[in-house]
Motif scaffolding. Sequence first.
Motif, PDB file in Angstrom:
ATOM      1  N   ALA A 165       0.864  -1.030   0.201  1.00  0.00           N
ATOM      2  CA  ALA A 165       0.151  -0.121   0.203  1.00  0.00           C
ATOM      3  C   ALA A 165       0.522   1.389   0.193  1.00  0.00           C
ATOM      4  O   ALA A 165      -0.058   2.329  -1.067  1.00  0.00           O
ATOM      5  CB  ALA A 165      -0.700  -0.397   0.985  1.00  0.00           C
ATOM      6  N   GLU A 166       1.667   0.671   0.609  1.00  0.00           N
ATOM      7  CA  GLU A 166       2.925   2.417   0.979  1.00  0.00           C
ATOM      8  C   GLU A 166       3.271   2.793  -0.739  1.00  0.00           C
ATOM      9  O   GLU A 166       3.579   3.989  -0.583  1.00  0.00           O
ATOM     10  CB  GLU A 166       3.469   2.398   2.446  1.00  0.00           C
ATOM     11  CG  GLU A 166       3.439   2.513   2.841  1.00  0.00           C
ATOM     12  CD  GLU A 166       2.182   3.738   3.840  1.00  0.00           C
ATOM     13  OE1 GLU A 166       3.192   4.567   4.023  1.00  0.00           O
ATOM     14  OE2 GLU A 166       1.074   4.023   3.309  1.00  0.00           O
ATOM     15  N   ASN A 167       4.168   1.658  -1.609  1.00  0.00           N
ATOM     16  CA  ASN A 167       4.845   1.779  -2.367  1.00  0.00           C
ATOM     17  C   ASN A 167       4.108   1.768  -3.395  1.00  0.00           C
ATOM     18  O   ASN A 167       4.632   2.266  -4.415  1.00  0.00           O
ATOM     19  CB  ASN A 167       5.038   0.159  -2.747  1.00  0.00           C
ATOM     20  CG  ASN A 167       6.725   0.143  -1.659  1.00  0.00           C
ATOM     21  OD1 ASN A 167       7.093   0.698  -2.223  1.00  0.00           O
ATOM     22  ND2 ASN A 167       6.905  -1.053  -1.372  1.00  0.00           N
ATOM     23  N   ASN A 212      14.532  -7.037   7.140  1.00  0.00           N
ATOM     24  CA  ASN A 212      15.428  -5.114   7.225  1.00  0.00           C
ATOM     25  C   ASN A 212      16.021  -5.064   6.252  1.00  0.00           C
ATOM     26  O   ASN A 212      15.970  -3.989   5.756  1.00  0.00           O
ATOM     27  CB  ASN A 212      16.985  -6.481   8.388  1.00  0.00           C
ATOM     28  CG  ASN A 212      16.387  -6.000   9.406  1.00  0.00           C
ATOM     29  OD1 ASN A 212      15.352  -5.733  10.036  1.00  0.00           O
ATOM     30  ND2 ASN A 212      17.481  -7.326   9.678  1.00  0.00           N
ATOM     31  N   GLU A 213      15.899  -5.845   5.168  1.00  0.00           N
ATOM     32  CA  GLU A 213      16.052  -5.748   3.379  1.00  0.00           C
ATOM     33  C   GLU A 213      15.351  -5.096   2.982  1.00  0.00           C
ATOM     34  O   GLU A 213      15.762  -3.917   1.939  1.00  0.00           O
ATOM     35  CB  GLU A 213      16.453  -6.695   2.740  1.00  0.00           C
ATOM     36  CG  GLU A 213      17.071  -6.409   1.104  1.00  0.00           C
ATOM     37  CD  GLU A 213      17.340  -7.430   0.452  1.00  0.00           C
ATOM     38  OE1 GLU A 213      16.406  -8.042  -0.924  1.00  0.00           O
ATOM     39  OE2 GLU A 213      17.815  -8.333   0.977  1.00  0.00           O
ATOM     40  N   LYS A 214      14.020  -5.449   3.177  1.00  0.00           N
ATOM     41  CA  LYS A 214      12.117  -4.889   2.190  1.00  0.00           C
ATOM     42  C   LYS A 214      12.683  -3.185   2.981  1.00  0.00           C
ATOM     43  O   LYS A 214      12.447  -2.128   2.436  1.00  0.00           O
ATOM     44  CB  LYS A 214      11.644  -5.834   2.742  1.00  0.00           C
ATOM     45  CG  LYS A 214      11.342  -6.881   1.934  1.00  0.00           C
ATOM     46  CD  LYS A 214       9.501  -7.016   1.578  1.00  0.00           C
ATOM     47  CE  LYS A 214       9.485  -8.571   1.228  1.00  0.00           C
ATOM     48  NZ  LYS A 214       9.596  -7.978  -0.411  1.00  0.00           N
ATOM     49  N   LEU A 215      12.507  -3.100   4.322  1.00  0.00           N
ATOM     50  CA  LEU A 215      12.573  -1.616   5.186  1.00  0.00           C
ATOM     51  C   LEU A 215      13.695  -1.034   5.073  1.00  0.00           C
ATOM     52  O   LEU A 215      12.975  -0.093   5.167  1.00  0.00           O
ATOM     53  CB  LEU A 215      12.465  -2.709   6.235  1.00  0.00           C
ATOM     54  CG  LEU A 215      11.038  -1.991   7.432  1.00  0.00           C
ATOM     55  CD1 LEU A 215      10.067  -3.553   6.554  1.00  0.00           C
ATOM     56  CD2 LEU A 215      11.332  -2.501   8.364  1.00  0.00           C
ATOM     57  N   GLU A 216      14.883  -1.508   4.977  1.00  0.00           N
ATOM     58  CA  GLU A 216      16.068  -0.418   4.162  1.00  0.00           C
ATOM     59  C   GLU A 216      15.620  -0.043   2.715  1.00  0.00           C
ATOM     60  O   GLU A 216      15.625   1.036   2.295  1.00  0.00           O
ATOM     61  CB  GLU A 216      17.192  -1.098   4.538  1.00  0.00           C
ATOM     62  CG  GLU A 216      18.183  -0.378   4.113  1.00  0.00           C
ATOM     63  CD  GLU A 216      19.943  -1.015   3.994  1.00  0.00           C
ATOM     64  OE1 GLU A 216      20.324   0.370   4.084  1.00  0.00           O
ATOM     65  OE2 GLU A 216      19.388  -2.184   3.831  1.00  0.00           O
ATOM     66  N   LYS A 217      15.067  -0.720   2.160  1.00  0.00           N
ATOM     67  CA  LYS A 217      14.808  -0.303   0.626  1.00  0.00           C
ATOM     68  C   LYS A 217      13.557   0.845   1.178  1.00  0.00           C
ATOM     69  O   LYS A 217      13.289   2.020   0.176  1.00  0.00           O
ATOM     70  CB  LYS A 217      14.284  -1.824  -0.123  1.00  0.00           C
ATOM     71  CG  LYS A 217      13.823  -0.643  -1.633  1.00  0.00           C
ATOM     72  CD  LYS A 217      14.206  -2.769  -2.882  1.00  0.00           C
ATOM     73  CE  LYS A 217      13.568  -1.945  -4.288  1.00  0.00           C
ATOM     74  NZ  LYS A 217      13.312  -3.035  -4.633  1.00  0.00           N
ATOM     75  N   ASN A 220      12.492   3.164   2.899  1.00  0.00           N
ATOM     76  CA  ASN A 220      12.805   3.490   3.902  1.00  0.00           C
ATOM     77  C   ASN A 220      13.422   5.158   3.246  1.00  0.00           C
ATOM     78  O   ASN A 220      13.194   5.854   2.905  1.00  0.00           O
ATOM     79  CB  ASN A 220      13.569   3.256   5.115  1.00  0.00           C
ATOM     80  CG  ASN A 220      12.216   2.915   6.020  1.00  0.00           C
ATOM     81  OD1 ASN A 220      11.191   3.140   6.226  1.00  0.00           O
ATOM     82  ND2 ASN A 220      12.764   2.103   7.138  1.00  0.00           N
ATOM     83  N   THR A 221      14.578   4.335   2.336  1.00  0.00           N
ATOM     84  CA  THR A 221      15.298   4.823   1.704  1.00  0.00           C
ATOM     85  C   THR A 221      14.371   5.034   0.579  1.00  0.00           C
ATOM     86  O   THR A 221      14.715   6.639   0.386  1.00  0.00           O
ATOM     87  CB  THR A 221      16.676   4.025   1.056  1.00  0.00           C
ATOM     88  OG1 THR A 221      17.188   3.155   2.152  1.00  0.00           O
ATOM     89  CG2 THR A 221      17.214   4.519   0.287  1.00  0.00           C
ATOM     90  N   ARG A 222      13.833   5.016  -0.276  1.00  0.00           N
ATOM     91  CA  ARG A 222      13.100   5.860  -1.444  1.00  0.00           C
ATOM     92  C   ARG A 222      11.546   6.367  -0.356  1.00  0.00           C
ATOM     93  O   ARG A 222      11.445   7.607  -1.068  1.00  0.00           O
ATOM     94  CB  ARG A 222      11.661   4.332  -2.003  1.00  0.00           C
ATOM     95  CG  ARG A 222      11.222   5.342  -2.968  1.00  0.00           C
ATOM     96  CD  ARG A 222      10.444   3.682  -3.692  1.00  0.00           C
ATOM     97  NE  ARG A 222       9.948   4.274  -4.738  1.00  0.00           N
ATOM     98  CZ  ARG A 222       8.505   3.946  -5.211  1.00  0.00           C
ATOM     99  NH1 ARG A 222       8.107   2.394  -4.272  1.00  0.00           N
ATOM    100  NH2 ARG A 222       7.655   4.375  -6.394  1.00  0.00           N
TER     101      ARG A 222
END
Length: 255
Positions: free
Chosen positions: A121-123, A185-190, A192-194
């Motif tokens: 939803a956020e993406n 962690n990988e999904k969240l980092e991607k 949050n960066t975006r």
Amino acid sequence: DKTVSLRKDLSEMHEWITQAEEEYLERDFEYKTPDELQKAVEELKRAKEEAVQKEVKVKLITDSVNNFIAKAPPAAHETLKKELDVLITSYQRLCSRLNGKCKTLEEVWACWHELLSYLDAENKWLNEIELKLKATENIQGGAEEISETLDSLERLMRHPEDNRNQIRELAQTLTDGGILDELINEKLEKFNTRWEELQQEAVRRQKSLEQSIQSAQETDKTLRLIQESLAIIDKQLTAYIADRVDAAQVPQEAQ
């Protein structure tokens, strides 16, 4: 001998319970991929169903022991009764633990899918921002048109924080349990960066549009003053023509 037969049945059930505990409850499990987690959920469901099916066997053993005790000499009662009580307690404990662990893993699986749902939803919202930012690049038009574009962007940016908070909480719940931690962690980092990059770009674009509005307003004001001045001159010159005034008579206007 009936006693030997009963003890064999009791022993076999004890062995099955011990094996089930070792297989599903005593081992340390690590779930690093969704496939591993899904497989664990399915295995525990099967184990829980198998334990439920064993209830018939436990009942048969219980009936057999009780029937034997009712007819056998008192000397044979105590040991068999104790073994039966231990079996029933162990079986009930196993069922309870399997139910508990199965419920926990099902909740974890649901938590993982809920996290994916919020991320999706956020993406999608971030995709909308990205498209909106591209649409506002080098925008042309007057102050009113640019103002409408700015309002549209600001409305899109007024997005509630609820989903992002849910993402943080769900991710924390899963990673605290060591479940899918690397993947999450990988999904969240991607994500949050975006999120940060698009937020910063949106703020820059808002300031740019505000400056464009100000410039357009100043331009509109200047054009309006010029038009008013030209209208006055046009009116004056029209009057001169009507009065047949020669340009040499009005050198400033003629110039």
